[in-house]
Design a protein around this motif. Sequence first.
Motif, PDB file in Angstrom:
ATOM      1  N   GLY A  85      20.644 -20.778   4.091  1.00 60.26           N
ATOM      2  CA  GLY A  85      19.721 -20.157   2.880  1.00 60.26           C
ATOM      3  C   GLY A  85      18.570 -19.418   3.508  1.00 60.26           C
ATOM      4  O   GLY A  85      18.434 -19.055   4.723  1.00 60.26           O
ATOM      5  N   PHE A  86      18.157 -18.593   2.558  1.00 60.35           N
ATOM      6  CA  PHE A  86      17.271 -17.683   2.670  1.00 60.35           C
ATOM      7  C   PHE A  86      16.042 -18.169   3.475  1.00 60.35           C
ATOM      8  O   PHE A  86      15.638 -17.705   4.448  1.00 60.35           O
ATOM      9  CB  PHE A  86      16.787 -16.836   1.609  1.00 60.35           C
ATOM     10  N   ILE A  87      15.429 -19.059   3.045  1.00 61.29           N
ATOM     11  CA  ILE A  87      13.963 -19.913   3.444  1.00 61.29           C
ATOM     12  C   ILE A  87      14.105 -19.893   4.954  1.00 61.29           C
ATOM     13  O   ILE A  87      13.182 -19.554   5.746  1.00 61.29           O
ATOM     14  CB  ILE A  87      13.584 -20.866   2.660  1.00 61.29           C
ATOM     15  N   LEU A  88      15.031 -20.993   5.195  1.00 59.85           N
ATOM     16  CA  LEU A  88      15.220 -21.373   6.537  1.00 59.85           C
ATOM     17  C   LEU A  88      15.768 -20.481   7.620  1.00 59.85           C
ATOM     18  O   LEU A  88      15.261 -20.399   8.524  1.00 59.85           O
ATOM     19  CB  LEU A  88      16.194 -22.621   6.851  1.00 59.85           C
ATOM     20  N   SER A  89      16.872 -19.515   7.118  1.00 61.40           N
ATOM     21  CA  SER A  89      17.293 -18.636   8.064  1.00 61.40           C
ATOM     22  C   SER A  89      16.282 -17.658   8.299  1.00 61.40           C
ATOM     23  O   SER A  89      15.894 -17.256   9.527  1.00 61.40           O
ATOM     24  CB  SER A  89      18.708 -18.140   7.636  1.00 61.40           C
ATOM     25  N   THR A  90      15.476 -17.111   7.565  1.00 62.21           N
ATOM     26  CA  THR A  90      14.477 -16.075   7.621  1.00 62.21           C
ATOM     27  C   THR A  90      13.183 -16.569   8.319  1.00 62.21           C
ATOM     28  O   THR A  90      12.741 -15.844   9.229  1.00 62.21           O
ATOM     29  CB  THR A  90      14.082 -15.493   6.012  1.00 62.21           C
ATOM     30  N   ASN A  91      13.069 -17.928   8.291  1.00 60.11           N
ATOM     31  CA  ASN A  91      11.851 -18.469   8.926  1.00 60.11           C
ATOM     32  C   ASN A  91      12.288 -18.567  10.536  1.00 60.11           C
ATOM     33  O   ASN A  91      11.368 -18.215  11.251  1.00 60.11           O
ATOM     34  CB  ASN A  91      11.832 -19.844   8.561  1.00 60.11           C
ATOM     35  N   ILE A 116       8.622 -24.812   4.478  1.00 62.82           N
ATOM     36  CA  ILE A 116       9.415 -25.963   3.417  1.00 62.82           C
ATOM     37  C   ILE A 116       8.157 -26.336   2.446  1.00 62.82           C
ATOM     38  O   ILE A 116       8.434 -26.164   1.318  1.00 62.82           O
ATOM     39  CB  ILE A 116      10.112 -27.055   3.731  1.00 62.82           C
ATOM     40  N   LEU A 117       7.107 -26.799   3.108  1.00 58.87           N
ATOM     41  CA  LEU A 117       6.016 -27.183   2.270  1.00 58.87           C
ATOM     42  C   LEU A 117       5.567 -25.864   1.533  1.00 58.87           C
ATOM     43  O   LEU A 117       5.517 -26.124   0.005  1.00 58.87           O
ATOM     44  CB  LEU A 117       4.667 -27.720   3.258  1.00 58.87           C
ATOM     45  N   PHE A 118       5.542 -24.888   1.798  1.00 61.38           N
ATOM     46  CA  PHE A 118       5.015 -23.754   0.877  1.00 61.38           C
ATOM     47  C   PHE A 118       5.778 -23.514  -0.194  1.00 61.38           C
ATOM     48  O   PHE A 118       5.635 -23.458  -1.207  1.00 61.38           O
ATOM     49  CB  PHE A 118       4.762 -22.524   1.883  1.00 61.38           C
ATOM     50  N   TYR A 119       7.214 -23.538   0.119  1.00 61.59           N
ATOM     51  CA  TYR A 119       8.226 -23.228  -0.642  1.00 61.59           C
ATOM     52  C   TYR A 119       8.394 -24.314  -1.773  1.00 61.59           C
ATOM     53  O   TYR A 119       8.525 -24.143  -3.009  1.00 61.59           O
ATOM     54  CB  TYR A 119       9.622 -23.120  -0.033  1.00 61.59           C
ATOM     55  N   SER A 120       8.168 -25.547  -1.335  1.00 59.44           N
ATOM     56  CA  SER A 120       8.134 -26.468  -2.361  1.00 59.44           C
ATOM     57  C   SER A 120       6.968 -26.381  -3.476  1.00 59.44           C
ATOM     58  O   SER A 120       7.167 -26.510  -4.457  1.00 59.44           O
ATOM     59  CB  SER A 120       8.137 -27.935  -1.757  1.00 59.44           C
ATOM     60  N   ILE A 121       5.931 -26.039  -2.850  1.00 59.51           N
ATOM     61  CA  ILE A 121       4.441 -25.876  -3.444  1.00 59.51           C
ATOM     62  C   ILE A 121       4.982 -24.912  -4.602  1.00 59.51           C
ATOM     63  O   ILE A 121       4.674 -24.975  -5.989  1.00 59.51           O
ATOM     64  CB  ILE A 121       3.698 -25.808  -2.769  1.00 59.51           C
ATOM     65  N   GLY A 122       5.404 -23.920  -4.203  1.00 57.79           N
ATOM     66  CA  GLY A 122       5.640 -22.641  -4.962  1.00 57.79           C
ATOM     67  C   GLY A 122       6.645 -23.132  -6.105  1.00 57.79           C
ATOM     68  O   GLY A 122       6.676 -22.629  -7.243  1.00 57.79           O
ATOM     69  N   ILE A 140      18.149 -26.044   1.794  1.00 54.22           N
ATOM     70  CA  ILE A 140      16.937 -26.204   0.740  1.00 54.22           C
ATOM     71  C   ILE A 140      17.547 -26.324  -0.694  1.00 54.22           C
ATOM     72  O   ILE A 140      17.307 -25.186  -1.271  1.00 54.22           O
ATOM     73  CB  ILE A 140      15.729 -25.494   0.938  1.00 54.22           C
ATOM     74  N   PHE A 141      17.844 -27.122  -1.251  1.00 54.34           N
ATOM     75  CA  PHE A 141      18.735 -27.155  -2.280  1.00 54.34           C
ATOM     76  C   PHE A 141      17.887 -27.245  -3.749  1.00 54.34           C
ATOM     77  O   PHE A 141      18.414 -26.816  -4.840  1.00 54.34           O
ATOM     78  CB  PHE A 141      19.723 -28.339  -2.629  1.00 54.34           C
ATOM     79  N   TRP A 142      16.498 -27.587  -3.546  1.00 59.97           N
ATOM     80  CA  TRP A 142      15.567 -27.677  -4.687  1.00 59.97           C
ATOM     81  C   TRP A 142      14.909 -26.430  -4.735  1.00 59.97           C
ATOM     82  O   TRP A 142      14.989 -25.647  -4.358  1.00 59.97           O
ATOM     83  CB  TRP A 142      14.547 -28.814  -4.625  1.00 59.97           C
TER      84      TRP A 142
END
Lengths: 237, 502
Positions: free
Chosen positions: A101-107, A142-148, A235-237
């Motif tokens: 996924g974008f978030i994890l791989s880019t991180n 992950i926390l940031f993404y989830s809050i967003g 991160i499926f959510w």
Amino acid sequence: MKKTTRIIIPIVFIFFSLLYIILSFSIEQRKMIGDEMGWDPGSRAMPIGIGFLMLGVSIYLFFKEGRSGEEEITLDSASKKLIIITIMLSILYILFFRFVGFILSTNVLLFTLIYFYYKRDIKWNMMRNFSIGLLASTGTMILFYSIGRFVTHFLFLIGRRSNFEIFSGRLFMTGVTFLVLSFIFFTMLLLFRKAIKNENFRIPLLSGFITIGVTEFIYIIFKQIFWVSLAKGLIFW
Amino acid sequence: MEELISGFLQIFNVGTILWVALGEVLGIILGALPGLTATMGIALMVPISFQLSKATGIALLLGVYCGAVSGASIPAILLGIPGNPNAIATVYDGHAMTKKGLAGQALGGAVVASFIGGIASLIILVLFSPLIAKMTLAFGPAEKACLAMVGLTIIASVSTKNLAKGILTGLLGLSLSLLGTDPFSNALRIPFPDLLAKTPLTSGINLIPALIGLFGISQVLLDLERIKQGHIAPPQVKIDRVFPPLKKIARMWRVIIESTGIGTLIGAIPGTGASIAVFLSYERAKNITSSPKCKLEKVGSGCLEGVIAPEVANNAVTGGALIPALSLGIPGDAATAVLLGALLIKGVVPGYQLFSQEMSLVYAIFFALFLSNVFMLTFQLIGVRLFPKVLAVPMAILIPTILVLSLIGSYAIQGQAILSAIFDMGVALALGILGYFLKKGGYPIAPIVLGLILGGMFEENFRRAVKLAGGNYFVFFTKPIAILFIALAIFSVALPLLKKRK
């Protein structure tokens, strides 16, 4: 550039041209639709012609570069390591983008590159701090993404269930999400400002903050404004 | 008149104005950072422009283009390091002025000169491009095929000292442009068709990932070699009076007019680019000011005249380079090649068709260029003390950010089809690595892009011409315009060889 490296490029071109010519001959020779008389040179004429031209120029350059006596410029080992890790990580990034996924791989890509670019070298004794920093950065990301996501969903639901349709408007949702995340980001930056000045924590913290900021910014621009389908992966959510 | 108003409205609306402003600021920042070029900036913004409407997307790219071209003068003046090759001539007098404590005037003068050059070349663009486009009505397939050949040979011959290297990369671009499906017969032209028939390769190589890879990723890898520098220390220079005395500028009318002419003309010749124009105009200004009758300060002594001349020419190239791009479909330099690529992706076909069927878009492009120049003047003057601070951004942050933007930008074009999008990321990375090694070996990159853009035009018209001539391959030598183009192509190849012999 070394003489051997200079010759390698024409050699690679010679092999590429030969392969190109061979493959061009295997193209099905079809004429233009509606060309009853067969006057069209056909679908493989141009590739074959260009292949031979490329081969000729490559052979000429092979001999010319071999004779050339330009000075040699070599790269230091640290720069070489950084270039290799950049290429390797980019390849892995592309290969695993869909699954991770974008978030994890880019991180992972951004944190690793920023960390080692700041260090300007890659050594084994850096790995402990690097791993801790990467884990912390991933968790915070992950926390940031989830809050967003939560803010966006929350606004969307309010917009749908109430008379305030503006809440579910794309730009409004994006704007509010951006503001909320920016507020949290800069608050965290303020809280950690003393630690950032500490030499031991400076590079991992800076790498982490920049990684989170850039990743979230790209996500908001491409996913939330332009609706590009960035792979979710793990991160499926 | 309706088209004029429509073109005006396509640009002068809140959304587009904001995008142009954003593009301008990004362009100035990119231009000010040594090593990051205007071409790279435009290539990075193409994926975003792709998501916008035709006019807004092109306006955004023009904003980046104008901003980056003028922003390069900031480090040239303050540090003596040109932001990109276009600002090399600005270093001489600009940096000397900084040493004299006149950094503000040099920066302000460069901005005003950039504005004058940009607007003057825009006027020439408005006047001449429709005329040239009209001339293309006389072009049949044979002439068009020869025109594509001229574009390729000129850019191959002038973009490097080694002609063979330019031709080879041009041929590489052509060979890549032929990948995919034959447009006339639908025959698959991919390696191992049995295996790869259902992959995105059947659609050929997408232009945007290719541009991003060749100009963005290859530059990232090159910049990595100088990561040890960390970042450039922000200049500790006092910037006082920014706006140069208008009377002094008015006295330079001859330098300005000649530099505009040189910039626009050189820009309009495919493949030449601003780096040639700035040196020519600087030398010309040197000649003018060294005359005993001339009351201006002598260029080379650290004076405003030596900043004005190259900066006027530098920005005059922007309008000049758009003349062949819009009217003939042949870009004037690498940056306009990327702009042209962006136009083609949007389904805009340059030439007479564009001027006859989409005149409102042409007007929109003219208005966008005007707005970009106005923003460039405004932002550069307002931010004259602010923009030099971007030089302090560490390379350790910039390089990975540009890399990720390049990869995601390539992905975003086909973002709804994940497999094709990932394939595009792969194309961008592969071409980026290839571009890096080619640049290291002294091979020019611009001919690859030209090959990719002009390959389709060349093949299509070549085959059509031969077919219409009843299979006669000598048809190209029977048409006067085609013969003229062939002569031009031969001349452009022969000239560097003759110069070398001398």
